[in-house]
Design a protein around this motif. Structure first.
Motif, PDB file in Angstrom:
ATOM      1  N   SER A  46       0.815  -1.216   0.000  1.00 53.62           N
ATOM      2  CA  SER A  46       0.000   0.000   0.000  1.00 53.62           C
ATOM      3  C   SER A  46       0.847   1.265   0.000  1.00 53.62           C
ATOM      4  O   SER A  46       0.330   2.364  -0.245  1.00 53.62           O
ATOM      5  CB  SER A  46      -0.925   0.012   1.225  1.00 53.62           C
ATOM      6  N   GLY A  47       2.151   1.129   0.304  1.00 55.78           N
ATOM      7  CA  GLY A  47       3.018   2.296   0.376  1.00 55.78           C
ATOM      8  C   GLY A  47       2.768   3.162   1.596  1.00 55.78           C
ATOM      9  O   GLY A  47       3.094   4.348   1.598  1.00 55.78           O
ATOM     10  N   LEU A  48       2.216   2.553   2.652  1.00 52.96           N
ATOM     11  CA  LEU A  48       1.831   3.325   3.842  1.00 52.96           C
ATOM     12  C   LEU A  48       2.714   2.996   5.049  1.00 52.96           C
ATOM     13  O   LEU A  48       2.299   3.225   6.191  1.00 52.96           O
ATOM     14  CB  LEU A  48       0.361   3.054   4.189  1.00 52.96           C
ATOM     15  N   ARG A  49       3.907   2.494   4.835  1.00 56.08           N
ATOM     16  CA  ARG A  49       4.760   2.077   5.940  1.00 56.08           C
ATOM     17  C   ARG A  49       5.004   3.197   6.942  1.00 56.08           C
ATOM     18  O   ARG A  49       5.073   2.954   8.158  1.00 56.08           O
ATOM     19  CB  ARG A  49       6.095   1.559   5.380  1.00 56.08           C
ATOM     20  N   ASP A  50       5.118   4.452   6.480  1.00 52.85           N
ATOM     21  CA  ASP A  50       5.385   5.566   7.393  1.00 52.85           C
ATOM     22  C   ASP A  50       4.237   5.807   8.364  1.00 52.85           C
ATOM     23  O   ASP A  50       4.441   6.363   9.441  1.00 52.85           O
ATOM     24  CB  ASP A  50       5.681   6.849   6.615  1.00 52.85           C
ATOM     25  N   ARG A  51       3.024   5.376   8.009  1.00 54.90           N
ATOM     26  CA  ARG A  51       1.875   5.552   8.905  1.00 54.90           C
ATOM     27  C   ARG A  51       1.944   4.603  10.104  1.00 54.90           C
ATOM     28  O   ARG A  51       1.182   4.773  11.065  1.00 54.90           O
ATOM     29  CB  ARG A  51       0.575   5.306   8.135  1.00 54.90           C
ATOM     30  N   PHE A  52       2.829   3.622  10.039  1.00 56.34           N
ATOM     31  CA  PHE A  52       2.956   2.624  11.107  1.00 56.34           C
ATOM     32  C   PHE A  52       4.326   2.687  11.785  1.00 56.34           C
ATOM     33  O   PHE A  52       4.659   1.814  12.578  1.00 56.34           O
ATOM     34  CB  PHE A  52       2.746   1.219  10.541  1.00 56.34           C
TER      35      PHE A  52
END
Length: 258
Positions: A46-52
């Protein structure tokens, strides 16, 4: 009661449960939920690693508080675009990957909650009044509970929306049945030193290397001696209290195995 949908009922395999033994609650949550192979793969896709990052909860901008009552729809909304609904603009549909990620997160949190409420894994920490005790398994079924991943605290949201710890510095232990003559009593499986939380391993190492005699020094003096050799010693009063309790507990465990 905890709703057991098909996803939440997907508990960890026995060897997965064993890996939780001796882990801090925050570390266990990251391992069981965020680092679950399916979840980790979907986060990357999803390309959302920074959100976690570092255990952040994507339901807010900068909080480590993860609610135990959460749905896939909650995650879907926050992970979709900016997560902010603008009046007058149509709501964007989430991508299939985001939808799958949202469902996987809700499933894993639900599975962890069921596991803790079942008593198969028991939590041990410090109450708000600084008394060290087990967290009753039934407590995990209450509403408005959160896991604070950064410090491994169990928190509760009050009617004003404030979130406060009700149990701090929690570590997990497996529960196993005693022999039949004990009529099904439950005992705790001691955590192998290699499976302690990072802070627990550091405290154990210092006690061993410095040969700190907790019984002779007393709880406070022993903890103060441990703090002298810690890489990042606690600063706040409640953190120091938690360390004192941890020093005593690890010292007792070491004495049993020596």
């Amino acid at each position: 009661m905890i709703a057991q949908d098909s996803g939440a009922a997907r508990e960890a395999a026995p060897n997965g449960i064993e890996r939780l033994n001796g882990r801090g609650l925050g570390e266990a949550f990251r391992q069981f939920v965020i680092d679950d192979p399916e979840v980790a793969l979907l986060i990357d896709r999803s390309g959302l690693r920074d959100r976690f990052a570092e255990g952040l909860c994507p339901l807010s901008l900068s909080s480590f508080h993860w609610p135990l009552e959460v749905t896939a729809r909650n995650f879907e909304f926050r992970l979709n675009g900016s997560g902010i609904l603008v009046l007058g603009q149509p709501e964007c549909s989430p991508t299939p990957t985001v939808s799958k990620l949202a469902q996987a997160l809700a499933d894993r949190i639900g599975a962890l909650r069921i596991l803790l409420a079942s008593g198969k894994v028991q939590a041990f920490g410090m109450r708000a009044d600084f008394v060290e005790s087990f967290v009753p398994a039934r407590l995990w079924t209450r509403k408005n509970l959160y896991i604070e991943v950064a410090n491994g605290d169990l928190c509760e949201r009050d009617e004003k929306g404030n979130i406060s710890p009700i149990w701090s510095s929690i570590e997990l232990r497996l529960a196993s049945a005693e022999p039949a003559q004990h009529q099904g009593a439950v005992k705790m499986v001691a955590a192998p030193s290699g499976k302690r939380s990072p802070k627990g391993r550091e405290v154990e190492r210092i006690i061993k290397e410095r040969q700190i005699n907790v019984d002779r020094l007393g709880r406070k003096a022993a903890a103060a001696e441990v703090m002298r050799h810690m890489e990042s010693p606690p600063q706040l009063a409640n953190q120091i209290e938690a360390l004192e309790v941890q020093v005593v507990r690890i010292s007792k465990e070491l004495a049993k195995t020596s």
